[in-house]
Design an enzyme around this catalytic site. Structure first.
Site, PDB file in Angstrom:
ATOM      1  CG  ASN A 213      35.153  19.745  -9.947  1.00  0.00           C
ATOM      2  OD1 ASN A 213      35.904  20.898 -10.139  1.00  0.00           O
ATOM      3  ND2 ASN A 213      35.236  19.468  -8.555  1.00  0.00           N
ATOM      4  CG  ASP A 282      36.321  22.893  -3.982  1.00  0.00           C
ATOM      5  OD1 ASP A 282      35.364  22.584  -3.586  1.00  0.00           O
ATOM      6  OD2 ASP A 282      37.306  22.401  -4.017  1.00  0.00           O
ATOM      7  CE  LYS A 292      31.453  33.389 -27.889  1.00  0.00           C
ATOM      8  NZ  LYS A 292      31.635  33.273 -29.374  1.00  0.00           N
ATOM      9  CG  ASP A 309      32.002  21.363   1.970  1.00  0.00           C
ATOM     10  OD1 ASP A 309      31.319  20.282   2.254  1.00  0.00           O
ATOM     11  OD2 ASP A 309      33.174  21.214   1.840  1.00  0.00           O
ATOM     12  CB  ILE A 310      26.741  20.078  -0.237  1.00  0.00           C
ATOM     13  CG1 ILE A 310      26.506  21.239  -1.395  1.00  0.00           C
ATOM     14  CG2 ILE A 310      25.363  19.478  -0.278  1.00  0.00           C
ATOM     15  CD1 ILE A 310      26.371  20.883  -2.883  1.00  0.00           C
ATOM     16  CG  PHE A 326      33.465   9.619  -2.545  1.00  0.00           C
ATOM     17  CD1 PHE A 326      32.448   9.296  -2.049  1.00  0.00           C
ATOM     18  CD2 PHE A 326      34.366   8.630  -3.067  1.00  0.00           C
ATOM     19  CE1 PHE A 326      31.919   7.899  -2.011  1.00  0.00           C
ATOM     20  CE2 PHE A 326      34.097   7.175  -3.272  1.00  0.00           C
ATOM     21  CZ  PHE A 326      32.605   6.940  -2.964  1.00  0.00           C
ATOM     22  CE  LYS A 340      39.516  16.955   1.106  1.00  0.00           C
ATOM     23  NZ  LYS A 340      39.706  16.654  -0.380  1.00  0.00           N
ATOM     24  CE  LYS A 344      34.994  18.066   3.006  1.00  0.00           C
ATOM     25  NZ  LYS A 344      34.520  18.858   1.754  1.00  0.00           N
TER      26      LYS A 344
HETATM   27  O1  C5P Z   1      36.868  19.479   0.089  1.00  0.00           O
HETATM   28  P1  C5P Z   1      36.643  18.273  -0.721  1.00  0.00           P
HETATM   29  O2  C5P Z   1      35.874  19.058  -2.128  1.00  0.00           O
HETATM   30  O3  C5P Z   1      38.102  17.561  -1.305  1.00  0.00           O
HETATM   31  O4  C5P Z   1      35.558  17.256  -0.099  1.00  0.00           O
HETATM   32  C1  C5P Z   1      35.302  16.365  -1.012  1.00  0.00           C
HETATM   33  C2  C5P Z   1      33.802  15.920  -0.302  1.00  0.00           C
HETATM   34  O5  C5P Z   1      33.086  17.068  -0.127  1.00  0.00           O
HETATM   35  C3  C5P Z   1      33.173  15.047  -1.250  1.00  0.00           C
HETATM   36  O6  C5P Z   1      32.257  14.255  -0.418  1.00  0.00           O
HETATM   37  C4  C5P Z   1      32.193  16.248  -2.160  1.00  0.00           C
HETATM   38  O7  C5P Z   1      31.038  15.600  -2.564  1.00  0.00           O
HETATM   39  C5  C5P Z   1      31.926  17.083  -0.845  1.00  0.00           C
HETATM   40  N1  C5P Z   1      31.811  18.332  -1.141  1.00  0.00           N
HETATM   41  C6  C5P Z   1      30.648  19.011  -0.969  1.00  0.00           C
HETATM   42  N2  C5P Z   1      30.569  20.399  -1.413  1.00  0.00           N
HETATM   43  C7  C5P Z   1      31.503  21.162  -1.825  1.00  0.00           C
HETATM   44  C8  C5P Z   1      32.963  20.469  -1.940  1.00  0.00           C
HETATM   45  C9  C5P Z   1      32.975  19.176  -1.639  1.00  0.00           C
HETATM   46  O8  C5P Z   1      29.705  18.369  -0.685  1.00  0.00           O
HETATM   47  N3  C5P Z   1      31.387  22.209  -2.251  1.00  0.00           N
END
Ligand code: C5P
Length: 398
Positions: A213, A282, A292, A309-310, A326, A340, A344
């Site tokens: 990203n 994601d 390679k 999703d952490i 964020f 969101k 979350k």
């Molecule tokens: O769903 P999205 O990626 O837009 O959400 C953003 C928030 O979720 C941010 O705080 C990001 O650090 C966290 N996040 C996460 N793990 C993921 C994707 C996003 O912790 N795989």
């Protein structure tokens, strides 16, 4: 460095002693003044051989004092009056001789007398030749100073003016100014344990290619610094970025989202607040090739699978820390951010427009919490980070 506008002008006594690093004190004075700190220079006689008092006078707009018997002070008690007028004393550079004087309570010139008569914190930035630094007597004096509550900043290792290389270089002006600014910040999260993720993650496709990203890490690193300034014990889990670690924090470097999750799982039970500022990828390739991938036909297709999703994991724990997310969006900022936050299950989310903020030193943030929307007008990221920490400290009560 950005002006982070301290609410009330703070006053600092900048003491210069004899050493070639005295030229850096001019830069320290300039940076502090830019940050709205009132700087009163005091120089020893030896310092005046390395840099002219006129330089410090012009930069600070203050009379420079160096004489214990200066009759410009009405009651002729320069040593008392000058130290009473300041919130903090910074000695930069501090020579081995001056450190020895401080450690043993000598008061035979204006600066050492001011330090002895102070009723404010004292920061000391040593600068000397490496052998002078390593000498047991210098180390003994530093131990005494630390025991007396004096804060020793540095020194650093590197090339020295004498041509030798080793410990003894004074910290750079910017580093010293950061410490002073940090000292002046309100301690809103004193002793709270804060975990922050920052930067992008990198998901390997093969040995040399990957998907990631766009993220500079500047916001997450600024938050780490702001939390540390607010008195928190900070752990920063960082993806690959080109930024220096903020002073005084524990940093864990990771590459992929999976690595980040492992690190978060290890740390999360020990923290009060979790701020997820990382731009986590994601998706990751379903299969990672160790070699390679060679060009065989014209097109190839890549199967991607979802990353965990952490933030959702942290917020879903039975006893979650106070979680802050964020949302970097390219459109429908407010709606996406609000959705969101609900999805979350987090108490606070900070929203910003991806195209305005990625890589920039500034950002506009909109915070959403149970009470609604709070706009943080465009400002340098360190300022936004301090505002965010302030907001968190109001919501977080434990
Ligand atoms: O769903 P999205 O990626 O837009 O959400 C953003 C928030 O979720 C941010 O705080 C990001 O650090 C966290 N996040 C996460 N793990 C993921 C994707 C996003 O912790 N795989």
């Amino acid at each position: 460095m950005a002006n982070t506008s301290l609410l009330h002008a703070k006053r600092l006594l900048l003491g210069l002693t004899g050493g070639i690093a005295a030229y850096k004190a001019a830069e320290i004075a300039r940076l502090l003044i830019q940050e709205n700190i009132d700087v009163q220079p005091v120089m020893t006689k030896s310092a005046c051989r390395f840099v002219g008092p006129a330089t410090l006078q012009a930069l600070t707009g203050k009379m420079v004092f160096s004489d214990l018997w200066d009759d410009r002070i009405a009651n002729n008690m320069a040593h008392i009056n000058i130290s009473r007028d300041v919130d903090v004393i910074l000695i930069a550079p501090a020579s081995a001789d001056f450190i020895a004087k401080l450690a043993n309570g000598f008061a035979n010139d204006l600066l050492s007398t001011l330090c002895l008569a102070r009723d404010c914190p004292l920061f000391v930035a040593p600068a000397m030749n490496r052998q002078m630094w390593e000498n047991p007597s210098t180390q003994r004096n530093l131990t005494l100073l630390r025991r007396d509550g004096v804060i020793i900043l540095g020194p650093a290792e590197g090339a020295q003016a004498c041509g030798e290389t080793g410990m003894g270089r004074m910290l750079e002006a910017q580093e010293l100014v950061k410490v002073i600014l940090s000292f002046f910040q309100p301690k809103l999260l004193q002793n709270k344990r804060v975990l922050i993720t920052a930067g992008p993650t990198y998901e390997a496709i093969d040995a040399i290619r990957g998907i990631t990203n766009l993220s500079s890490g500047k916001m997450g690193y600024s938050i780490a610094r702001a939390a540390q300034e607010a008195g928190a014990k900070v752990t920063l889990i960082s993806g690959p970025v080109c930024l220096e670690s903020p002073f005084g924090i524990t940093q864990i470097n990771i590459v992929s989202a999976q690595d980040m999750l492992v690190a978060v799982k290890k740390e999360i039970s020990n923290v009060d607040i979790f701020i997820s500022a990382a731009a986590v990828a994601d998706f990751l390739p379903a299969k990672i090739s160790n070699q390679k991938i060679k060009k065989v036909g014209k097109n190839i297709s890549l199967k991607l699978v979802s990353n965990p999703d952490i933030l959702e994991y942290a917020a879903g724990l039975s006893k979650p820390p106070f979680c802050v997310g964020f949302a970097a969006e390219t459109e429908n900022l407010e709606k996406n951010a609000k959705d969101k936050r609900i999805k979350k299950k987090i108490p606070l989310i900070a929203a910003n427009l991806a195209q305005d903020t990625i890589g920039s030193d500034e950002s506009t943030l909109i915070l959403f919490d149970d009470k609604g929307k709070h706009l943080l007008h465009k400002a340098p990221k360190i300022v936004q980070a301090r505002r965010l920490i302030n907001h968190i400290s109001l919501l977080y009560k434990k």
